[in-house]
Design an enzyme around this catalytic site. Sequence first.
Site, PDB file in Angstrom:
ATOM      1  CG  HIS A  52     107.679 153.736 -11.821  1.00 56.02           C
ATOM      2  ND1 HIS A  52     106.672 153.533 -10.914  1.00 56.02           N
ATOM      3  CD2 HIS A  52     108.566 154.580 -11.217  1.00 56.02           C
ATOM      4  CE1 HIS A  52     106.927 154.212  -9.801  1.00 56.02           C
ATOM      5  NE2 HIS A  52     108.065 154.868  -9.967  1.00 56.02           N
ATOM      6  CD  GLU A  54     105.351 149.629 -13.935  1.00 57.40           C
ATOM      7  OE1 GLU A  54     106.601 149.738 -13.891  1.00 57.40           O
ATOM      8  OE2 GLU A  54     104.641 149.370 -12.936  1.00 57.40           O
ATOM      9  CB  CYS A 104     103.488 152.074  -8.038  1.00 53.60           C
ATOM     10  SG  CYS A 104     103.402 153.367  -9.292  1.00 53.60           S
ATOM     11  CB  CYS A 113     102.425 152.014 -12.981  1.00 55.56           C
ATOM     12  SG  CYS A 113     104.028 152.851 -12.960  1.00 55.56           S
TER      13      CYS A 113
END
Lengths: 334, 334
Positions: A52, A54, A104, A113
């Site tokens: 992802h 981040e 998420c 995350c």
Amino acid sequence: MVINDEFYMSLAIAEAWKYQLLTYPNPAVGALVLKNGEITSLEAHQKAGNAHAEVLALKSAYLNKNPKSDLQAINNPFAIHDYLKENHNGFFEDCEVYITLEPCNHTGKTPACSDLLVALKPKRVIISVLDPNKKASGGIEKLKAFGIDVTTDICKKQGDDLLFPFLRYMSGKFVFFKLAVRANGSIDGGYITSKESLTYVHELRNVIDTLVIGGNTVRIDRPTLDCRFIENGKAPNIIIYSKQKEFDRTIPLFQIPNREVVISDTLDTSSGYKMIEGGYSLLERFYDRIDMLVLFISPNFKNTNDILLSELKFQILYSTRIGDDELMLLKKRL
Amino acid sequence: MVINDEFYMSLAIAEAWKYQLLTYPNPAVGALVLKNGEITSLEAHQKAGNAHAEVLALKSAYLNKNPKSDLQAINNPFAIHDYLKENHNGFFEDCEVYITLEPCNHTGKTPACSDLLVALKPKRVIISVLDPNKKASGGIEKLKAFGIDVTTDICKKQGDDLLFPFLRYMSGKFVFFKLAVRANGSIDGGYITSKESLTYVHELRNVIDTLVIGGNTVRIDRPTLDCRFIENGKAPNIIIYSKQKEFDRTIPLFQIPNREVVISDTLDTSSGYKMIEGGYSLLERFYDRIDMLVLFISPNFKNTNDILLSELKFQILYSTRIGDDELMLLKKRL
């Protein structure tokens, strides 16, 4: 230019748009890490299954200051999470993390995350839009519960625009129309756009469920409709929109192994992630059913005789240079 | 995204493009200041006579960390120079200053930027393009002579593109053509672009020496061709391109006080800073003589009957959103 949360979030949003439409079934997301006020990374989610946004930004920020770290060679999302959790050593405590979407809170193809952020404890997390996906939401509450300062709704309007395709396909279907025009609107008379634009179209073909094409185009252009400009691309299944069911089966699109080709005279766009490729008459026909127009505009002018179109109104969500062309992503103006 | 000199220079270049064509007779220039790695300002030169980009960026950087300083109220370029020279107190010694163009080494309407930089002693100055103006050059040698670390040629290709209009009008003339089209190329049938685009055109009219317009447009549209959407705008002088010399003098453009109107059937674009406003036939006629096309593209489609154009090729220098429209600045592809 004021240098503030909006400035940094705009950079993250612009980065995310570069991969818009290609992250399906995930949303396009961007992230930026400031360490002691310095931009140490700016990343975007590129492809479902990959890390992802981040996580990529946290990884890049760490590598920015520790370029010889073993983390350099680690790409598996679970392994990145594990490495950072074990080795951060307080690195992120003077960091602020900008994310275009709430992190998420759910382990799927990649770990949550929110768990990684809680472990790394950045001093602040700045978010544009809350996660509309019930299954993955709750990230902000978790960050706050662990004492991380959270700011939300930064550039919310632009964050919502970025999320528009995701919201549509979360609701069951997303259909976009690809059109390439010259600056004076002409669309016949040979290739319109540059190789880079064609490559991007092949990247789109590689992620969609189905490609819809008009029967006349198939008869006249005898296309292949594959993804040959990219490596390991998967040629999409095809719906040929045509009342006339007879086609010359030596047309290259019929020769692709493991491809399903359906010939249909309905405008059914009720489910899935579909791209329609066509010209003005097909655009008019599908205008009421599309969610977005992917419009390439070549900077050249050429006189041809293909202008025939009713009044159609759109709103620009995004525009960028691609090869020699301008690419615009447009939403219908309702 | 790699965070390096190119990244920061790209931000400065993007900021400068926002004021492209409006800084005449000065070049469009952008500047960014990093203090200890943190972006503390990002500015662009906006208008001849106002402070140069690097001066605005140095001012903003200082104010970013000293928001209550008296400098806030100071806008005169000489006064900004004086204030910073007297009050910097070593503030800039941990700063890196990114400038898209070599700082000027010449006192004109504003004092020499090189002198200010030498006084403030930033640890590094990063420059995209050297000053092609002999009168103002020599800035880099001066910085180096005073022990400032200088890096040049960062994003040089993009820096050169940014400077293209300036180089043309330095050589004696710069002529650009303004065209507004819908996404399908139609250009008649009522207003094409949004209020914001029209306002930008009025800003262009305010800085040009002369506006060239076709005789048919004058007869049919009966335009005013002033700058009423902006404050204190000066309506430009007009050249009506027409073989037929008779015009109804009640047409509003003839009513503007202190405006010179010339009716001419030559394509003379030999000197000055001129904008041509017109449609496809005027574009065809002037194509060989223009330096740049300023192209507005509305995201809407409307069927009209005005397509008639030979093959014209352009290269995109810049594109941006303006109001509801996309604006592209194009250079002829030679």
